[in-house]
Scaffold this motif. Structure first.
Motif, mmCIF file in Angstrom:
data_model
loop_
_atom_site.group_PDB
_atom_site.id
_atom_site.type_symbol
_atom_site.label_atom_id
_atom_site.label_comp_id
_atom_site.label_asym_id
_atom_site.label_seq_id
_atom_site.Cartn_x
_atom_site.Cartn_y
_atom_site.Cartn_z
ATOM 1 N N LYS A 184 0.384 -1.112 -0.168
ATOM 2 C CA LYS A 184 -0.238 -0.114 0.166
ATOM 3 C C LYS A 184 0.843 1.168 -0.338
ATOM 4 O O LYS A 184 1.200 1.768 1.216
ATOM 5 C CB LYS A 184 -0.852 0.301 1.193
ATOM 6 C CG LYS A 184 -2.162 -1.240 0.993
ATOM 7 C CD LYS A 184 -2.907 -0.815 2.550
ATOM 8 C CE LYS A 184 -4.285 -1.819 2.472
ATOM 9 N NZ LYS A 184 -3.496 -3.335 2.002
ATOM 10 N N ASP A 186 2.496 5.366 -0.798
ATOM 11 C CA ASP A 186 1.497 6.620 -1.574
ATOM 12 C C ASP A 186 2.261 6.417 -2.622
ATOM 13 O O ASP A 186 1.547 7.602 -3.048
ATOM 14 C CB ASP A 186 2.243 7.356 -0.212
ATOM 15 C CG ASP A 186 2.143 6.986 1.088
ATOM 16 O OD1 ASP A 186 1.498 6.568 1.202
ATOM 17 O OD2 ASP A 186 2.972 6.935 2.491
ATOM 18 N N LYS A 187 3.509 6.154 -2.859
ATOM 19 C CA LYS A 187 4.105 6.409 -4.205
ATOM 20 C C LYS A 187 4.760 5.419 -4.780
ATOM 21 O O LYS A 187 5.739 4.240 -3.909
ATOM 22 C CB LYS A 187 4.911 7.938 -4.359
ATOM 23 C CG LYS A 187 5.452 8.090 -6.554
ATOM 24 C CD LYS A 187 5.849 9.554 -6.592
ATOM 25 C CE LYS A 187 4.175 10.895 -6.499
ATOM 26 N NZ LYS A 187 4.821 11.811 -6.788
ATOM 27 N N LEU A 244 -2.507 2.439 -12.159
ATOM 28 C CA LEU A 244 -1.942 3.350 -10.851
ATOM 29 C C LEU A 244 -2.273 5.253 -11.041
ATOM 30 O O LEU A 244 -2.744 5.275 -12.631
ATOM 31 C CB LEU A 244 -0.344 3.355 -10.607
ATOM 32 C CG LEU A 244 0.223 2.285 -10.712
ATOM 33 C CD1 LEU A 244 1.814 2.755 -10.775
ATOM 34 C CD2 LEU A 244 -0.106 1.648 -9.495
ATOM 35 N N ASP A 247 -0.981 10.894 -10.254
ATOM 36 C CA ASP A 247 -0.073 11.587 -9.508
ATOM 37 C C ASP A 247 0.667 10.231 -8.165
ATOM 38 O O ASP A 247 1.375 10.520 -7.243
ATOM 39 C CB ASP A 247 -0.744 12.942 -8.554
ATOM 40 C CG ASP A 247 -1.749 11.765 -7.367
ATOM 41 O OD1 ASP A 247 -2.513 11.028 -8.322
ATOM 42 O OD2 ASP A 247 -2.609 12.688 -6.828
ATOM 43 N N GLY A 248 0.453 9.121 -8.481
ATOM 44 C CA GLY A 248 1.137 7.677 -7.951
ATOM 45 C C GLY A 248 2.270 6.938 -8.578
ATOM 46 O O GLY A 248 2.664 6.223 -7.677
ATOM 47 N N TRP A 249 2.784 8.057 -9.226
ATOM 48 C CA TRP A 249 3.969 7.550 -10.350
ATOM 49 C C TRP A 249 5.225 8.095 -10.710
ATOM 50 O O TRP A 249 4.492 9.569 -10.431
ATOM 51 C CB TRP A 249 3.655 5.672 -10.301
ATOM 52 C CG TRP A 249 2.723 6.296 -12.096
ATOM 53 C CD1 TRP A 249 1.598 6.347 -12.275
ATOM 54 C CD2 TRP A 249 3.593 7.010 -13.469
ATOM 55 N NE1 TRP A 249 1.257 7.061 -13.226
ATOM 56 C CE2 TRP A 249 2.563 7.206 -14.099
ATOM 57 C CE3 TRP A 249 4.700 6.571 -14.176
ATOM 58 C CZ2 TRP A 249 2.629 7.415 -15.563
ATOM 59 C CZ3 TRP A 249 5.554 7.212 -14.962
ATOM 60 C CH2 TRP A 249 3.902 7.325 -16.073
ATOM 61 N N VAL A 279 5.505 11.597 1.571
ATOM 62 C CA VAL A 279 6.545 10.253 0.290
ATOM 63 C C VAL A 279 6.187 9.117 2.075
ATOM 64 O O VAL A 279 7.808 9.534 2.131
ATOM 65 C CB VAL A 279 5.864 9.893 -0.619
ATOM 66 C CG1 VAL A 279 6.582 7.942 -0.980
ATOM 67 C CG2 VAL A 279 5.716 10.231 -1.740
#
Length: 346
Positions: A184, A186-187, A244, A247-249, A279
């Motif tokens: 899980k 954050d990034k 994803l 803004d998650g990668w 993060v």
């Protein structure tokens, strides 16, 4: 049953042991390649023998010791497992052999094994998803040089970069999906092996277009062989497969050597900066490698994790590479079959 064609899987290489002398031998061969350190031969010799090979072998040997197992080098035994799995899947009509561009098992030995088996059509699969002159280019050059030493040169089909091949992307997503579900993060950081910027600027196809605004937003005629553009294409494909958020990668590049500018952003910098950006849990995929090795286990999984925590992060999760995962075994077989001779041609 006699094998109808041969499949030569080629990865970069590894020292024979995690000790200074074998590591020095490996680095000497690797870094003496003019496609790797692309400067005048006399300058390369001085750089290697007066600077790099005096200190780096000992440092690298200590790093290799941290990833070495009872089976030896992870890059080697994962490759052996992959070759065995692909052999079992493809069956007796194919002879599958593993080789390394540098050190052992060599490309020369691999081709000799296939020739001794009576095979006259070889499909060579360089195990580098993205094209770079210093990896794919060097391997292809070596393949043709070794094959061309014989009077009777067998047919050689070389599989091109597979950076966005659905089978490759699907296999990596299958490996990553359960790890990300548990971590899980954050990034997600997609970390690719770096290259000196001059390698990209000197490219015959993308040299002029490289580093211009939007140059890596898509694959086009003018950047179709660009390592950086292919890396971003891989990241986009994996992000989509893993669903994803935008803004998650992000993408970064690791393993730089020397003082010359390399492709940015740098992975080690981003690992240190991300905790300050909120993060706390970071997952890292390294899709420029198809097997875990020094650059994944030690550089990211050990040093990277320690740096992330020292700068305020809580946990860095290294997503395992493809290694010999069943999905990757199937993907390699599928990719190789596309370049195999037809039954009528054998």
């Amino acid at each position: 049953m006699t094998a109808r064609w041969g499949l030569l899987l080629v990865n970069l290489g590894t020292p024979d042991a995690p000790e200074t002398a074998p590591v020095r031998k490996y680095l000497d061969e690797f870094l003496s390649d003019p496609r790797v350190i692309d400067i005048a031969a006399w300058k390369r010799w001085l750089l290697l023998n007066l600077i790099i090979l005096r200190t780096r072998p000992k440092e690298s040997a200590e790093a290799y010791q941290s990833v070495w197992t009872e089976r030896g080098s992870p890059l080697l035994f994962h490759g052996q497992d992959l070759a065995a799995g692909v052999q079992e899947l493809l069956g007796e009509e194919v002879k599958v052999v593993l080789a390394m561009r540098y050190q052992t098992p060599s490309i020369e030995a691999g081709l000799a094994e296939l020739r001794a088996a009576g095979i006259d059509h070889v499909v060579a699969l360089p195990l580098y998803p993205q094209y770079a002159s210093s990896s794919t280019g060097s391997t292809v050059e070596k393949l043709y040089a070794e094959a061309g030493k014989h009077v009777d040169v067998f047919t050689l089909s070389v599989v091109p970069a597979f950076y966005d091949h659905p089978a490759f992307v699907g296999a990596f997503a299958e490996v990553a999906r359960p790890v990300l579900a548990e971590a899980k993060p954050d990034k997600v950081l997609f970390s690719f092996h770096g290259l000196p910027e001059r390698h990209l600027r000197s490219g015959e196809v993308c040299g002029r277009a490289c580093f211009q605004p939007g140059c890596c937003d898509s694959i086009r005629k003018e950047n179709r062989t660009c390592y950086k553009a292919q890396s971003y294409a891989t990241a986009r494909a994996l992000a989509a497969a893993l669903e994803l958020p935008e803004d998650g990668w992000e993408v970064a590049f690791q393993s730089r050597l020397g003082r010359d500018p390399w492709i940015t952003p740098y992975t080690d910098h981003r690992i240190n900066e991300l905790p300050e950006e909120g993060v706390k849990k970071l997952a890292v995929l390294v899709p420029s490698f198809v097997a875990d090795c020094l650059e994944t286990i030690e550089e990211i999984g050990i040093r990277g994790r320690d740096d992330f925590k020292e700068h305020g992060g809580e946990e860095l999760t290294l997503v395992p590479s493809l290694n010999a995962h069943p999905a990757w075994v199937e993907a390699v077989a599928k990719i190789a079959r596309q370049y195999a001779p037809s039954p009528e041609a054998s």
